[in-house]
Design a protein around this motif. Structure first.
Motif, PDB file in Angstrom:
ATOM      1  N   GLN A  13       0.828  -1.210   0.000  1.00 50.06           N
ATOM      2  CA  GLN A  13       0.000   0.000   0.000  1.00 50.06           C
ATOM      3  C   GLN A  13       0.860   1.256   0.000  1.00 50.06           C
ATOM      4  O   GLN A  13       0.574   2.215  -0.721  1.00 50.06           O
ATOM      5  CB  GLN A  13      -0.929   0.011   1.215  1.00 50.06           C
ATOM      6  N   ILE A  14       1.904   1.258   0.786  1.00 52.42           N
ATOM      7  CA  ILE A  14       2.800   2.423   0.844  1.00 52.42           C
ATOM      8  C   ILE A  14       3.532   2.593  -0.478  1.00 52.42           C
ATOM      9  O   ILE A  14       3.651   3.707  -0.987  1.00 52.42           O
ATOM     10  CB  ILE A  14       3.774   2.302   2.030  1.00 52.42           C
ATOM     11  N   GLN A  15       3.998   1.506  -1.053  1.00 50.45           N
ATOM     12  CA  GLN A  15       4.691   1.567  -2.337  1.00 50.45           C
ATOM     13  C   GLN A  15       3.771   2.134  -3.420  1.00 50.45           C
ATOM     14  O   GLN A  15       4.190   2.967  -4.223  1.00 50.45           O
ATOM     15  CB  GLN A  15       5.187   0.180  -2.735  1.00 50.45           C
ATOM     16  N   LEU A  17       1.083   4.075  -2.875  1.00 46.19           N
ATOM     17  CA  LEU A  17       0.804   5.454  -2.477  1.00 46.19           C
ATOM     18  C   LEU A  17       1.901   6.403  -2.945  1.00 46.19           C
ATOM     19  O   LEU A  17       1.623   7.488  -3.464  1.00 46.19           O
ATOM     20  CB  LEU A  17       0.672   5.514  -0.946  1.00 46.19           C
ATOM     21  N   ILE A  18       3.132   5.992  -2.799  1.00 47.47           N
ATOM     22  CA  ILE A  18       4.276   6.838  -3.133  1.00 47.47           C
ATOM     23  C   ILE A  18       4.295   7.244  -4.607  1.00 47.47           C
ATOM     24  O   ILE A  18       4.722   8.335  -4.949  1.00 47.47           O
ATOM     25  CB  ILE A  18       5.587   6.125  -2.741  1.00 47.47           C
ATOM     26  N   ILE A  33       2.138  12.260  -1.636  1.00 44.21           N
ATOM     27  CA  ILE A  33       2.957  12.458  -0.439  1.00 44.21           C
ATOM     28  C   ILE A  33       3.294  13.921  -0.188  1.00 44.21           C
ATOM     29  O   ILE A  33       3.686  14.285   0.909  1.00 44.21           O
ATOM     30  CB  ILE A  33       4.256  11.620  -0.481  1.00 44.21           C
ATOM     31  N   GLN A  56      -5.909   5.549   0.107  1.00 45.20           N
ATOM     32  CA  GLN A  56      -4.545   6.070   0.070  1.00 45.20           C
ATOM     33  C   GLN A  56      -4.434   7.366   0.862  1.00 45.20           C
ATOM     34  O   GLN A  56      -3.459   7.573   1.597  1.00 45.20           O
ATOM     35  CB  GLN A  56      -4.106   6.300  -1.372  1.00 45.20           C
ATOM     36  N   LEU A  59      -4.498   6.566   4.594  1.00 43.81           N
ATOM     37  CA  LEU A  59      -3.214   6.022   5.005  1.00 43.81           C
ATOM     38  C   LEU A  59      -2.165   7.133   5.081  1.00 43.81           C
ATOM     39  O   LEU A  59      -1.413   7.226   6.049  1.00 43.81           O
ATOM     40  CB  LEU A  59      -2.760   4.923   4.033  1.00 43.81           C
ATOM     41  N   LEU A  60      -2.139   7.982   4.076  1.00 49.36           N
ATOM     42  CA  LEU A  60      -1.194   9.094   4.055  1.00 49.36           C
ATOM     43  C   LEU A  60      -1.401  10.008   5.260  1.00 49.36           C
ATOM     44  O   LEU A  60      -0.443  10.418   5.916  1.00 49.36           O
ATOM     45  CB  LEU A  60      -1.338   9.883   2.754  1.00 49.36           C
ATOM     46  N   LEU A  63      -0.064   8.272   8.337  1.00 56.21           N
ATOM     47  CA  LEU A  63       1.397   8.232   8.323  1.00 56.21           C
ATOM     48  C   LEU A  63       1.995   9.600   8.638  1.00 56.21           C
ATOM     49  O   LEU A  63       2.955   9.713   9.406  1.00 56.21           O
ATOM     50  CB  LEU A  63       1.906   7.723   6.978  1.00 56.21           C
ATOM     51  N   ASN A  68       5.735  10.401   9.900  1.00 54.01           N
ATOM     52  CA  ASN A  68       6.482   9.648   8.894  1.00 54.01           C
ATOM     53  C   ASN A  68       6.571  10.332   7.528  1.00 54.01           C
ATOM     54  O   ASN A  68       6.921   9.686   6.542  1.00 54.01           O
ATOM     55  CB  ASN A  68       5.868   8.258   8.730  1.00 54.01           C
ATOM     56  N   LEU A  72       8.432   8.919   3.979  1.00 57.59           N
ATOM     57  CA  LEU A  72       7.743   8.769   2.690  1.00 57.59           C
ATOM     58  C   LEU A  72       8.495   9.495   1.580  1.00 57.59           C
ATOM     59  O   LEU A  72       8.649   8.968   0.478  1.00 57.59           O
ATOM     60  CB  LEU A  72       6.314   9.305   2.787  1.00 57.59           C
TER      61      LEU A  72
END
Length: 81
Positions: A13-15, A17-18, A33, A56, A59-60, A63, A68, A72
């Motif tokens: 999910q983070i990958q 999102l980025i 981000i 997303q 989550l962002l 984070l 964080n 990111l």
């Protein structure tokens, strides 16, 4: 075992999102981000969009609220350039 699966899902999910850009609105075209926390807070109050984008952004928001944001950006630089 369940913990490993959850960590793998979160990493994916983070990958994802980025590498996403904001598709509409005031910040259209910006990397997700790079969205300001105030904008994410607005969504939190008004409601996140439905679907993947909303997930997303949620989550962002979490984070960034957990401190964080720099992590990111570093991951983004390594993946995207």
């Amino acid at each position: 075992m369940i913990k490993d699966v959850l960590m793998e899902q979160l990493a994916h999910q983070i990958q994802t999102l980025i590498g996403q850009r904001m598709p509409f609105g005031k910040y259209q075209g910006r990397w997700l981000i790079d969205l300001p926390v105030a904008y994410l807070q607005w969504f939190e109050r008004k409601g996140f969009p439905a679907g993947t984008l909303g997930e997303q952004l949620q989550l962002l928001y979490q984070l960034k609220m957990d401190g964080n944001g720099d992590v990111l950006r570093d991951l983004h630089r390594r993946m995207i350039g």
